[in-house]
Design a protein around this motif. Structure first.
Motif, short mmCIF file in Angstrom:
data_model
loop_
_atom_site.label_atom_id
_atom_site.label_comp_id
_atom_site.label_asym_id
_atom_site.label_seq_id
_atom_site.Cartn_x
_atom_site.Cartn_y
_atom_site.Cartn_z
N LEU A 73 0.86 -1.17 0.00
CA LEU A 73 0.00 0.00 0.00
C LEU A 73 0.90 1.23 0.00
CD1 LEU A 73 -2.89 1.18 0.24
CD2 LEU A 73 -2.58 1.06 2.73
N VAL A 74 0.86 2.03 -1.08
CA VAL A 74 1.74 3.20 -1.17
C VAL A 74 0.99 4.51 -0.90
CG1 VAL A 74 3.42 2.09 -2.67
CG2 VAL A 74 1.53 3.37 -3.68
N PRO A 127 -8.93 8.90 1.35
CA PRO A 127 -10.26 8.78 1.93
C PRO A 127 -11.22 7.96 1.05
CG PRO A 127 -9.87 11.02 1.16
CD PRO A 127 -8.58 10.27 1.01
N ILE A 128 -10.92 7.86 -0.24
CA ILE A 128 -11.79 7.10 -1.15
C ILE A 128 -11.05 5.96 -1.83
CG2 ILE A 128 -13.23 7.25 -3.23
CD1 ILE A 128 -13.73 10.18 -2.51
N MET A 129 -9.79 6.15 -2.18
CA MET A 129 -9.05 5.15 -2.94
C MET A 129 -7.71 4.84 -2.29
SD MET A 129 -9.65 6.36 -6.83
CE MET A 129 -11.25 6.80 -7.43
N PHE A 169 3.98 -3.01 -11.18
CA PHE A 169 2.57 -2.91 -11.54
C PHE A 169 1.85 -2.14 -10.44
CE2 PHE A 169 3.86 -5.98 -14.50
CZ PHE A 169 2.86 -6.16 -15.44
N GLU A 170 0.71 -1.54 -10.79
CA GLU A 170 -0.08 -0.77 -9.84
C GLU A 170 -1.56 -1.04 -10.04
OE1 GLU A 170 2.39 3.33 -9.22
OE2 GLU A 170 1.05 3.25 -10.96
N CYS A 171 -2.31 -0.82 -8.98
CA CYS A 171 -3.77 -0.78 -9.09
C CYS A 171 -4.31 0.11 -7.99
CB CYS A 171 -4.39 -2.17 -9.03
SG CYS A 171 -4.47 -2.92 -7.41
N VAL A 172 -5.52 0.56 -8.19
CA VAL A 172 -6.24 1.36 -7.21
C VAL A 172 -7.44 0.52 -6.77
CG1 VAL A 172 -7.66 3.43 -6.90
CG2 VAL A 172 -5.53 3.57 -8.20
N THR A 173 -7.67 0.45 -5.46
CA THR A 173 -8.89 -0.18 -4.95
C THR A 173 -9.78 0.93 -4.39
OG1 THR A 173 -7.85 -0.61 -2.82
CG2 THR A 173 -7.81 -2.40 -4.43
N GLY A 228 -9.20 -4.40 -13.21
CA GLY A 228 -8.01 -3.93 -13.89
C GLY A 228 -7.20 -3.02 -12.99
N MET A 229 -6.82 -1.88 -13.53
CA MET A 229 -6.03 -0.93 -12.75
C MET A 229 -6.85 -0.28 -11.65
SD MET A 229 -3.45 0.75 -15.51
CE MET A 229 -2.56 1.62 -14.24
N THR A 230 -8.17 -0.18 -11.84
CA THR A 230 -9.07 0.28 -10.79
C THR A 230 -9.97 -0.89 -10.44
OG1 THR A 230 -9.03 2.53 -11.69
CG2 THR A 230 -10.80 1.99 -10.16
N ARG A 231 -10.00 -1.25 -9.17
CA ARG A 231 -10.70 -2.46 -8.76
C ARG A 231 -11.85 -2.12 -7.80
NH1 ARG A 231 -5.93 -6.98 -8.43
NH2 ARG A 231 -4.94 -6.32 -10.37
N PHE A 232 -13.06 -2.46 -8.24
CA PHE A 232 -14.26 -2.28 -7.44
C PHE A 232 -15.38 -3.05 -8.11
CE2 PHE A 232 -14.49 0.80 -10.76
CZ PHE A 232 -15.83 1.07 -10.99
N ASP A 233 -16.48 -3.27 -7.39
CA ASP A 233 -17.67 -3.90 -7.95
C ASP A 233 -18.70 -2.82 -8.21
OD1 ASP A 233 -16.54 -6.39 -7.75
OD2 ASP A 233 -17.69 -7.00 -6.00
N GLU A 234 -19.52 -3.06 -9.23
CA GLU A 234 -20.54 -2.10 -9.63
C GLU A 234 -21.84 -2.86 -9.87
OE1 GLU A 234 -20.37 1.11 -13.09
OE2 GLU A 234 -19.72 -0.84 -13.80
#
Length: 186
Positions: free
Chosen positions: A11-12, A16-18, A35-39, A111-117
């Motif tokens: 975790l870098v 408050p949101i991501m 590699f990187e991703c945002v949750t 992918g690079m942004t990870r969340f459910d919708e």
């Protein structure tokens, strides 16, 4: 639940949101690359039907953004399930409650942004306690005929591409269209 980062991810940045994660990954030639991703929290959207031919669309105004068309929705709060979040967002943004709820789909963005919708269809709208806008939003309610909504999707006039694709699928795919008709006609 979205695909979590690999176990070796660090975790870098915790916002408050991501959250931003980084990890080293071995490539096919034996070298490594970062590699990187945002949750982020999952989101919900509701297509509320006022009657079988009319949906309740919103025109939303937020600071430092152009106004946009969308449906009621937002982030899922910690400990909240998707249906409860959809019910809360519908009432907060429109002042309405719905008697009938159907989850149309749940997409996993991994992918690079990870969340459910999750996308819901709601019917049987009745007045609730009135809208309760966040400090940074102003929302105008726009009853919209289904045919007009399809045209807006073809012209990419809604904010969310996945929702526009779902609406066009509801119109163009015979199986999806039959499913929608069963939902909105009870």
């Amino acid at each position: 639940m979205p695909t979590p980062p690999p176990s070796n991810a660090k975790l870098v940045h915790h916002g408050p949101i991501m959250d931003l994660w980084q990890w080293e990954q071995e490539m096919f030639d034996g070298t490594t690359a970062t590699f990187e991703c945002v949750t982020r929290p999952s989101t919900v959207t509701t297509i509320p039907f006022l009657d079988p031919d009319t949906v309740l669309l919103t025109k939303q105004f937020q600071p430092h953004r152009e106004p946009f068309f969308d449906f009621p929705g937002g982030r899922v709060d910690q400990g909240e399930n998707h249906l409860d979040a959809a019910k809360r967002e519908l009432e907060e943004e429109t002042g309405y409650r719905a008697e009938h709820w159907t989850e149309w789909h749940n997409l996993h963005s991994n992918g690079m942004t990870r969340f459910d919708e999750s996308l819901f269809v709601s019917t049987g709208l009745r007045d609730g306690t009135g809208p309760h806008f966040d400090a940074g939003e102003r929302i105008e309610l726009i009853p919209t005929p289904w045919a007009d909504l399809r045209e807006m999707c073809l012209k990419r006039q809604l904010r969310q591409p996945n929702i526009m694709l779902a609406i066009l699928g509801m119109h163009l795919d015979p199986e999806m269209s039959r499913r929608l008709q069963r939902i909105i006609k009870g």
